[in-house]
Design a protein around this motif. Sequence first.
Motif, short mmCIF file in Angstrom:
data_model
loop_
_atom_site.label_atom_id
_atom_site.label_comp_id
_atom_site.label_asym_id
_atom_site.label_seq_id
_atom_site.Cartn_x
_atom_site.Cartn_y
_atom_site.Cartn_z
N ILE A 77 0.84 -1.21 0.00
CA ILE A 77 0.00 0.00 0.00
C ILE A 77 0.87 1.25 0.00
O ILE A 77 0.61 2.22 -0.74
N ALA A 78 1.93 1.25 0.83
CA ALA A 78 2.83 2.41 0.90
C ALA A 78 3.57 2.62 -0.41
O ALA A 78 3.80 3.76 -0.83
N GLY A 79 3.94 1.53 -1.07
CA GLY A 79 4.63 1.65 -2.33
C GLY A 79 3.73 2.16 -3.45
O GLY A 79 4.19 2.87 -4.35
N ALA A 80 2.46 1.80 -3.36
CA ALA A 80 1.52 2.21 -4.40
C ALA A 80 0.98 3.61 -4.18
O ALA A 80 0.55 4.27 -5.13
N SER A 81 0.98 4.06 -2.93
CA SER A 81 0.45 5.39 -2.60
C SER A 81 1.56 6.28 -2.06
O SER A 81 2.06 6.06 -0.95
N ARG A 82 1.93 7.28 -2.84
CA ARG A 82 3.00 8.19 -2.40
C ARG A 82 2.60 8.96 -1.14
O ARG A 82 3.42 9.16 -0.25
N LEU A 83 1.35 9.36 -1.05
CA LEU A 83 0.87 10.11 0.11
C LEU A 83 0.96 9.27 1.38
O LEU A 83 1.44 9.75 2.43
N PHE A 84 0.51 8.01 1.29
CA PHE A 84 0.58 7.13 2.46
C PHE A 84 2.03 6.85 2.83
O PHE A 84 2.37 6.76 4.01
N ARG A 85 2.90 6.71 1.83
CA ARG A 85 4.32 6.45 2.09
C ARG A 85 4.96 7.62 2.83
O ARG A 85 5.73 7.42 3.76
N GLN A 86 4.64 8.84 2.41
CA GLN A 86 5.19 10.01 3.08
C GLN A 86 4.70 10.10 4.52
O GLN A 86 5.44 10.55 5.41
N PHE A 87 3.46 9.69 4.75
CA PHE A 87 2.92 9.68 6.11
C PHE A 87 3.58 8.60 6.97
O PHE A 87 3.85 8.80 8.15
N LEU A 88 3.85 7.44 6.35
CA LEU A 88 4.32 6.27 7.09
C LEU A 88 5.80 6.31 7.44
O LEU A 88 6.20 5.88 8.54
N MET A 89 6.64 6.80 6.55
CA MET A 89 8.08 6.64 6.72
C MET A 89 8.66 7.29 7.98
O MET A 89 9.56 6.72 8.60
N PRO A 90 8.20 8.49 8.42
CA PRO A 90 8.72 9.00 9.69
C PRO A 90 8.42 8.09 10.87
O PRO A 90 9.24 7.92 11.78
N ILE A 91 7.22 7.48 10.85
CA ILE A 91 6.86 6.54 11.92
C ILE A 91 7.77 5.32 11.87
O ILE A 91 8.25 4.85 12.90
N VAL A 92 8.02 4.82 10.67
CA VAL A 92 8.90 3.66 10.50
C VAL A 92 10.30 3.98 10.97
O VAL A 92 10.95 3.18 11.67
N THR A 93 10.80 5.17 10.62
CA THR A 93 12.15 5.57 11.04
C THR A 93 12.26 5.61 12.56
O THR A 93 13.26 5.16 13.14
N TYR A 94 11.24 6.13 13.21
CA TYR A 94 11.24 6.21 14.68
C TYR A 94 11.29 4.82 15.31
O TYR A 94 12.14 4.53 16.16
N PHE A 95 10.38 3.95 14.89
CA PHE A 95 10.31 2.63 15.48
C PHE A 95 11.50 1.75 15.08
O PHE A 95 11.93 0.89 15.85
N GLN A 96 12.05 1.98 13.89
CA GLN A 96 13.21 1.23 13.46
C GLN A 96 14.42 1.54 14.33
O GLN A 96 15.28 0.69 14.56
N ALA A 97 14.48 2.78 14.84
CA ALA A 97 15.60 3.19 15.69
C ALA A 97 15.44 2.75 17.14
O ALA A 97 16.38 2.84 17.94
N THR A 98 14.25 2.25 17.49
CA THR A 98 13.99 1.81 18.87
C THR A 98 14.26 0.32 18.99
O THR A 98 13.66 -0.48 18.26
N PRO A 99 15.15 -0.10 19.89
CA PRO A 99 15.41 -1.54 20.05
C PRO A 99 14.13 -2.29 20.42
O PRO A 99 13.36 -1.83 21.27
N PRO A 100 13.87 -3.42 19.77
CA PRO A 100 12.64 -4.18 20.08
C PRO A 100 12.51 -4.54 21.55
O PRO A 100 11.41 -4.55 22.10
N MET A 101 13.66 -4.80 22.19
CA MET A 101 13.61 -5.21 23.59
C MET A 101 13.18 -4.08 24.51
O MET A 101 12.80 -4.32 25.65
N ALA A 102 13.25 -2.84 24.04
CA ALA A 102 12.79 -1.72 24.86
C ALA A 102 11.29 -1.81 25.13
O ALA A 102 10.78 -1.27 26.12
N TRP A 103 10.57 -2.52 24.23
CA TRP A 103 9.12 -2.68 24.38
C TRP A 103 8.75 -3.85 25.29
O TRP A 103 7.60 -3.95 25.73
#
Length: 247
Positions: A77-103
């Motif tokens: 969906i993100a790849g097909a929709s540029r608007l959704f991708r722009q909305f999603l990627m900052p969230i992905v960047t944030y969670f990608q930088a957070t170690p899974p074990m922190a949760w």
Amino acid sequence: MKKKWIGWLAIPFVLVIWFIISAQYPSYMFPSPIDVMHEAGTQWEKGEIQSHIALSLKRLGIGFIISMFLAFLIGIIAGASRLFRQFLMPIVTYFQATPPMAWAPLLIILLGLGDAPMIAVIIIASFFPILINVVQGMNQIPETHIRAARSLGAKGWKLAIYVYLPEIIPAAISGITVGFAISWRSLVAAEMIGGNAGIGYFISFNGQIGNASSVLLGILLIGFLALILDFLLLRPIQKRFASWAIR
């Protein structure tokens, strides 16, 4: 000697080093390979180690399948929709930088002990590496392929299944490989913190009672199971769908 056999030389090398180090300590502090093999036989006869292995693999399988499904769905969906991708990627960047074990502590508080928080940790750990690669794969699809499919009447879910999915598989395999490694480590760590069973719990419990042989056995099992899954599952998938990535 063929190059493919060179890797096997690491096994006797590690065993020799292990014997040398263990000779410097009492067996209750740093057991030898023979001590660990004896402990493995004891645990196997009791049937305890099999249950821990089975539970960890069950948690890994459930969490990883859910993670892949969500990552492929949202990634397409993100790849097909540029608007959704722009909305999603900052969230992905944030969670990608957070170690899974922190949760893990929060998930244990919310979901309690048992399978649920462990599976949730696996989903968090593996979701983002797979998602990022799926999105990258979507971005690499030639526009001519999409236009050709649409000219033949493909749209919606048909476009996703017959065009997007086959095109993104090679890129997604890289994300699956990375996600698997991260999720396996995260699962073991989560089981050590708040698990009531599993390989991580087995290591943590035996560490608390001072059973060094079982601790080393559990550590060896982590790597051994990862190798088995890599050879029996990940590598065949890579050879089938992303042979260009194997050197």
